[in-house]
Design an enzyme around this catalytic site. Structure first.
Site, mmCIF file in Angstrom:
data_model
loop_
_atom_site.group_PDB
_atom_site.id
_atom_site.type_symbol
_atom_site.label_atom_id
_atom_site.label_comp_id
_atom_site.label_asym_id
_atom_site.label_seq_id
_atom_site.Cartn_x
_atom_site.Cartn_y
_atom_site.Cartn_z
ATOM 1 N N ASN A 81 37.103 50.449 41.673
ATOM 2 C CA ASN A 81 37.264 49.086 42.172
ATOM 3 C C ASN A 81 37.948 49.156 43.536
ATOM 4 O O ASN A 81 37.307 49.211 44.568
ATOM 5 C CB ASN A 81 38.047 48.278 41.130
ATOM 6 C CG ASN A 81 38.437 46.891 41.622
ATOM 7 O OD1 ASN A 81 37.972 46.436 42.662
ATOM 8 N ND2 ASN A 81 39.313 46.231 40.899
ATOM 9 N N ASP A 180 33.936 46.870 45.189
ATOM 10 C CA ASP A 180 34.085 47.109 43.754
ATOM 11 C C ASP A 180 32.693 47.330 43.153
ATOM 12 O O ASP A 180 32.033 46.392 42.725
ATOM 13 C CB ASP A 180 34.773 45.870 43.146
ATOM 14 C CG ASP A 180 34.927 45.958 41.647
ATOM 15 O OD1 ASP A 180 34.528 46.973 41.057
ATOM 16 O OD2 ASP A 180 35.443 44.989 41.062
ATOM 17 N N HIS A 394 39.217 47.537 51.125
ATOM 18 C CA HIS A 394 40.217 47.127 50.146
ATOM 19 C C HIS A 394 41.431 48.046 50.018
ATOM 20 O O HIS A 394 42.571 47.624 50.108
ATOM 21 C CB HIS A 394 39.525 46.943 48.790
ATOM 22 C CG HIS A 394 40.241 45.999 47.893
ATOM 23 N ND1 HIS A 394 39.617 45.282 46.894
ATOM 24 C CD2 HIS A 394 41.537 45.639 47.843
ATOM 25 C CE1 HIS A 394 40.507 44.527 46.280
ATOM 26 N NE2 HIS A 394 41.676 44.732 46.826
ATOM 27 N N GLU A 435 37.820 41.211 51.267
ATOM 28 C CA GLU A 435 39.038 41.955 50.937
ATOM 29 C C GLU A 435 39.391 43.043 51.960
ATOM 30 O O GLU A 435 39.506 44.216 51.620
ATOM 31 C CB GLU A 435 38.927 42.541 49.523
ATOM 32 C CG GLU A 435 38.795 41.418 48.517
ATOM 33 C CD GLU A 435 38.839 41.852 47.061
ATOM 34 O OE1 GLU A 435 39.478 41.163 46.255
ATOM 35 O OE2 GLU A 435 38.227 42.882 46.725
ATOM 36 N N GLU A 505 34.747 33.284 44.921
ATOM 37 C CA GLU A 505 34.618 33.908 43.600
ATOM 38 C C GLU A 505 35.424 33.070 42.621
ATOM 39 O O GLU A 505 36.561 32.699 42.916
ATOM 40 C CB GLU A 505 35.158 35.348 43.597
ATOM 41 C CG GLU A 505 34.352 36.277 44.479
ATOM 42 C CD GLU A 505 34.927 37.697 44.565
ATOM 43 O OE1 GLU A 505 35.609 38.133 43.619
ATOM 44 O OE2 GLU A 505 34.690 38.344 45.591
ATOM 45 N N TYR A 506 34.828 32.785 41.460
ATOM 46 C CA TYR A 506 35.586 32.107 40.407
ATOM 47 C C TYR A 506 34.921 32.439 39.083
ATOM 48 O O TYR A 506 33.828 32.991 39.048
ATOM 49 C CB TYR A 506 35.660 30.584 40.653
ATOM 50 C CG TYR A 506 34.444 29.806 40.189
ATOM 51 C CD1 TYR A 506 33.263 29.833 40.925
ATOM 52 C CD2 TYR A 506 34.467 29.069 39.012
ATOM 53 C CE1 TYR A 506 32.146 29.138 40.490
ATOM 54 C CE2 TYR A 506 33.353 28.370 38.579
ATOM 55 C CZ TYR A 506 32.196 28.407 39.318
ATOM 56 O OH TYR A 506 31.090 27.733 38.893
ATOM 57 N N PHE A 587 35.460 47.612 34.096
ATOM 58 C CA PHE A 587 35.621 46.504 35.047
ATOM 59 C C PHE A 587 34.354 46.287 35.880
ATOM 60 O O PHE A 587 34.185 45.259 36.523
ATOM 61 C CB PHE A 587 36.828 46.787 35.952
ATOM 62 C CG PHE A 587 37.455 45.548 36.540
ATOM 63 C CD1 PHE A 587 38.010 44.573 35.728
ATOM 64 C CD2 PHE A 587 37.498 45.357 37.918
ATOM 65 C CE1 PHE A 587 38.596 43.429 36.270
ATOM 66 C CE2 PHE A 587 38.082 44.218 38.473
ATOM 67 C CZ PHE A 587 38.625 43.247 37.639
HETATM 68 C C1 GAL Z 1 37.400 40.356 43.598
HETATM 69 C C2 GAL Z 1 36.512 41.188 44.467
HETATM 70 C C3 GAL Z 1 35.244 41.581 43.771
HETATM 71 C C4 GAL Z 1 35.563 42.115 42.412
HETATM 72 C C5 GAL Z 1 36.288 41.079 41.625
HETATM 73 C C6 GAL Z 1 36.707 41.560 40.262
HETATM 74 O O1 GAL Z 1 38.702 40.439 44.020
HETATM 75 O O2 GAL Z 1 36.172 40.509 45.649
HETATM 76 O O3 GAL Z 1 34.595 42.540 44.537
HETATM 77 O O4 GAL Z 1 36.369 43.234 42.533
HETATM 78 O O5 GAL Z 1 37.472 40.754 42.285
HETATM 79 O O6 GAL Z 1 35.655 41.879 39.471
HETATM 80 MG MG MG Z 2 37.652 44.784 46.213
#
Ligand code: GAL
Ligand code: MG
Length: 975
Positions: A81, A180, A394, A435, A505-506, A587
């Protein structure tokens, strides 16, 4: 260090972040597919231990396009990740650096004599070195965009040429490709060779507005240098001719900066009564641009599909064609369980078709420009796309954001994406990446985009998160990730909001998840300033792995089943399954579809929340219907009414959907006279596609909104004389049960339970292994009262069962007292097991798909029936699965024999599976599970919501199981 006479190697470009390319042609949007020679197929291949190791070992073959990591090359996929897969700090990479050398012969057509010959490599991870016949050609980085090289001076038409593409896996660029996902190596998109006239279109920029104005700006070059006199452009749009803009030419001619080698011309037209493009109405027009020589002959042609639409931010609203739309989005990686990162157009069409059917209208191309075909499909099927540049640093985000050696790479990646994708109507927002902290590089890239393409907003989460209300950063949108909905609502109501708030993202979809999705959306729809977001994410990235040798099954592996279960002899691999030492386990499996694209039940929840048609309520004698689309009427849809009564009656009637403009409601008469008898009554409107869509044949179900017409009328179950059999421990004896009903407070932890820390707390409390001690068994007039305690935790749990013979069975009234020490548990309920042979569940309650207390808005109440196997969702890491919410009564029966019939005192959470919670908890992969012969049945007085705590908010307090006294009762009969 070994030295090499090869300058591409000697330069060590894998450790030079300033060097983003060498001799690569500029990115552009000219379509080169027609007449190109595809170089896909088997290439000679060898994997070197390092980029400067000598080539000369044995050749094997590798398929292009494809990652070598899924092709038995010896180098395997690795999942991390945040953590970089190697310890070297930027810009360094490890000395052990798998490097794939791809080679093949190409016969350059004799007919290409005098033409300009270009090689295009679709994608190479992460550094590409190109040689032709042993001579160095060029270098490229940017793993998810193509690279083009001019080979004209190096190849001879009519002769055979050897093309060598060397791909270095780890580099300075890996540090800004730390998304990730799985790490792969290889040429993951197609390679092709094409030829143009020396006089050629260098770029085409299409701007098509909702009012029908079309403007096409073209750049023209001649490979020989100076442009020949007299060239001109023509074009047409669905047969409508475009005119070269004379005013533009005049101004150009007068401009002293006019160039002798860069031609610029503009074609324009106005389309009368244009049909605008939106995600709901993706009307496209076919545009052809032709470049002519002075004598009128055609030197070059480019074809495009054009959608007329406007995107604009006004105040805090993102508007498409003047409408404030909702973004019902999903994050999508290029992923396939067999090929890793190589995706075919057919597979992408299947992805997008599924998304449309489940109510999505938007895609964020997380976290890099996706395969080019994705954008064509998004234009055609109708999606709003946030196009994201391939930048994620990241692990070393802060250091890189301020490291001047990387500024070039940031601007390069963002600008190349914009240059490639600018003509797609589907692309409505640019994203600077993910990120990567917020540094000067972002402002540099933002400056480039804002200057080059003022027609679209720009977003970057890392900038906007510092202050959602800022007005001077590198983001036109506040696009947080996993922000609690209350915070979003508070911001929208604060009076401080300056820009749209759309979560990038949600609702993290890992395992059994997406709790509170309906609550999120009801807040969005009732709060001006909120416009939605992008679910994380589309795919569970499980790689198909052979159990025999632990290798990826690859392109030539077995066919996928499509039901979520890996084919026999295989499993879905996640982090660690390829022997990686550094990894992040499951994950990687956090999508709304399983690795073979089988929809997870959460998708049905989304589908209902996004329904184009809704039942707003019941008014005297009428049902109020609402059109929740932004641009369409209901004329492409069809409805059917269904009435479900608790007694098993089901009635059907055709439904006439009213003629409604978007956002309007209308009352239609109740389709049924409600029968006097029959108990609880639910009216459902099944909405299907009437007029076939490119993504759904007619008849495809789109939503099932419903409304309750009558509440339950309890039917008393009077006691009868007779006896209930219990053993010395007070445990019920029943011919159909192999394990008697006992209390349980444990569920096989979901990923949210594990990562959110709840499961550890429950283990600390001993809830996974409570032991039952009987305290007393009393009998009074055939009625047995059993007092027991469940021990093993910090406090005992008192439990009482009162067993009474009733007509057709036994009533079990239960009471459990959860001490205050148990603040928040998974469930309070009964578990029992049945004999073998009971394979089919029929129930009246929510269904047919899996539902949980905080994910139950999309499962209509009705009479449902499924095989026990079909009730279970094979989440990658086994966990609580198969629950059904709001169950009133159910029968579990075999083909002939009678079965178990359970009637509940009120709608409750029920599950019927082949697995004990302990079986699921102990397994790491689905293939390790051994189904039991009988069924494991849970009837819960209370069941905790799922939430999304694996990354983001936990469930809301209203869905927690609190301490105190819980009471429930049920009748166990035979039926
Ligand atoms: C976010 C990220 C994604 C993925 C997700 C968790 O922070 O942007 O790439 O890592 O979390 O699955
Ligand atoms: Mg990331």
């Amino acid at each position: 260090m070994t030295t090499s006479p090869d300058p591409l190697i000697a330069l060590r470009p894998w450790e030079a972040p300033e060097l983003t390319s060498w001799n690569r042609l500029p990115m552009n949007a000219v379509d080169r597919r027609a007449g190109a020679i595809p170089l896909d197929g088997d290439w000679r291949f060898q994997l070197l231990p390092a980029p400067d190791a000598p080539v000369g070992g044995a050749w094997s073959t590798a398929y292009v396009p494809g990652a070598w990591t899924v092709q038995d090359s010896g180098d395997l996929p690795q999942y991390t990740n945040v953590t970089m897969p190697f310890p070297d700090i930027p810009p360094h990479s490890p000395a052990a650096n798998p490097t794939g050398v791809y080679e093949r012969e190409v016969d350059v057509p004799a007919g290409w004599a005098g033409r300009r010959i270009v090689l295009q490599a679709g994608a190479a991870e992460s550094v590409l070195l190109v040689h032709v016949d042993g001579r160095p050609v060029g270098v490229s980085k940017d793993s998810h965009l193509s690279a083009e090289f001019d080979l004209t001076a190096l190849v001879r038409p009519g002769a055979r040429t050897t093309v060598r593409l060397t791909v270095v896996k780890w580099s300075d660029a890996s540090h800004i490709e730390d998304q990730d996902q799985w790490w792969h190596g290889g040429l993951t998109r197609s390679v092709l060779l094409y030829a143009t006239d020396p006089l050629h279109l260098a770029d085409v920029t299409v701007r098509a507005r909702r009012d029908g104005e079309l403007r096409v700006d073209c750049q023209v070059r001649d490979a020989r240098g100076t442009l020949p006199a007299g060239w001109y452009l023509t074009g047409d749009l669905d047969g409508l001719p475009l005119a070269q803009d004379a005013e533009f030419d005049r101004l150009n001619a007068e401009d002293e900066r006019v160039s002798t080698f860069l031609g610029e011309a503009r074609l324009t037209t106005t389309v009368p009564e244009v049909r605008p493009w939106t995600a709901e109405t993706p009307h496209l027009y076919a545009l052809t641009i032709r470049l002519h020589r002075a004598d009128g002959t055609i030197a070059d042609t480019s074809r495009h599909r054009v959608g007329f639409r406007d995107v604009k931010i006004v105040g805090r609203d993102l508007l498409v064609n003047g409408e404030r739309i909702y973004i019902r989005g999903v994050n999508r990686h290029d992923f396939h369980p067999s090929t890793g990162r190589t995706v075919s157009p057919e597979d992408m069409r299947a992805d997008l078709t599924l998304l449309k059917r489940f109510g999505f209208n938007a895609i964020r191309t997380a976290h890099y420009p996706n395969d080019p075909a994705l954008y064509d499909l998004a234009d055609e099927l109708g999606f709003y796309v946030v196009d994201e540049a391939d930048i994620e640093s990241h692990d070393h985000a802060h250091e890189i954001a301020d490291d001047p050696r990387y500024v070039n790479a940031f601007v390069d990646r963002v600008s190349r994406m914009v240059l490639r994708d600018k003509n797609h109507p589907s692309v409505v927002i640019w994203s600077l990446g993910n990120e990567s902290d917020y540094g000067a590089h972002h402002d540099a890239a933002a400056g480039w985009v804002r200057h080059h393409d003022p027609t679209r907003p720009l977003q970057y989460e890392g900038a906007a998160k510092l202050d959602w209300a800022a007005t001077d950063d590198a983001s036109d949108i506040a696009c947080p990730m996993y922000a609690p909905i209350e915070e979003c609502v508070a911001h929208a109501r604060s009076g401080r909001q300056t820009r749209p708030l759309i979560q990038c993202e949600y609702s993290h979809a890992m395992g059994n998840s997406n709790g509170t999705l309906a609550d999120f959306w009801s807040a969005v729809e009732s709060t001006p300033g909120l416009q939605g977001g992008f679910i994380w994410e589309f795919w569970d990235h499980g790689i198909l792995q052979r159990l025999s040798d632990g290798r990826p099954a690859g392109r030539t592996g077995p066919a996928l089943r499509g039901d979520g279960v890996a084919p026999p002899g295989h499993r879905w691999a996640y982090g660690g399954d390829f022997g990686e030492r550094v990894h992040d386990g499951p994950f990687i499996a956090d999508g709304v579809v399983l690795p073979d694209r089988a929809p997870k039940p959460a998708l049905y929840e989304h589908r209902e929340i996004a329904a184009p048609v809704r039942i707003e309520g019941v008014e005297q004698g009428g049902v109020v219907i609402g059109n929740h689309q932004h641009f369409r009427t209901l004329d492409w849809l069809k409805g059917e009414w269904r009435l479900d009564l608790a007694d098993g009656t089901t009635l059907y009637a055709p439904a006439d959907l009213p003629d409604l403009r978007p956002g309007r409601t209308a009352a239609v008469p109740l389709p049924f006279e409600l029968p006097q008898e029959g108990g609880e009554a639910w009216l459902t409107l099944r909405v299907t596609v009437a007029e076939a869509q490119p993504w759904a044949p007619s008849g495809t179900e789109l939503c099932v909104p419903q409304v309750r017409l009558r509440g339950p009328s309890p039917v008393p179950v009077p006691p009868v004389s007779g006896a209930v059999q219990v053993d010395a421990e007070g445990l019920l004896r029943h011919p159909l049960l192999t394990a008697p009903p006992t209390l349980t407070l444990w569920r096989a932890p979901t990923d949210n339970d594990e990562i959110g820390g709840m499961a550890d707390r429950w283990r600390d409390w001993g809830l996974n292994a409570l032991s039952r001690k009987v305290v007393s068994v009393r009998e009074e007039a055939g009625r047995i009262t059993v007092e027991a305690v469940y021990t093993g935790g910090p406090a005992d749990v008192r439990h009482r069962q009162v067993l009474t013979p009733v007509a057709g069975g036994v009533r079990i009234e239960e009471e459990a007292e959860l001490p205050a020490e148990f603040g928040d548990v998974a469930r309070v309920g009964t578990v029992f097991e049945t004999v073998a042979g009971l394979d089919r569940l029929e129930w009246f309650g929510q269904g047919p798909w899996e539902s949980y207390p905080d994910r139950a808005a999309g499962a209509p109440v009705g009479h449902h029936a499924l095989l026990v196997e079909e009730l279970f969702t094979p989440y990658l890491r086994p966990q609580e699965s198969g629950g059904r919410h709001g169950v009133r009564h159910f029968t579990l029966a075999g083909p002939e024999s009678g079965g178990v019939r359970v009637t509940l005192d009120e709608p409750r959470q029920v599950s019927v599976t082949r697995y004990r919670a302990g079986d699921l908890t102990a397994a790491a992969h689905h293939d390790e599970l051994v189904p039991r012969q009988g069924c494991v049945v849970h009837v819960d007085a209370a069941h905790r919501g799922l939430g999304t705590a694996s990354c983001g908010p936990d469930t809301s307090p209203g869905y927690l199981v609190a301490p105190g006294v819980h009471r429930w009762s049920w009748v166990l009969g035979e039926g």
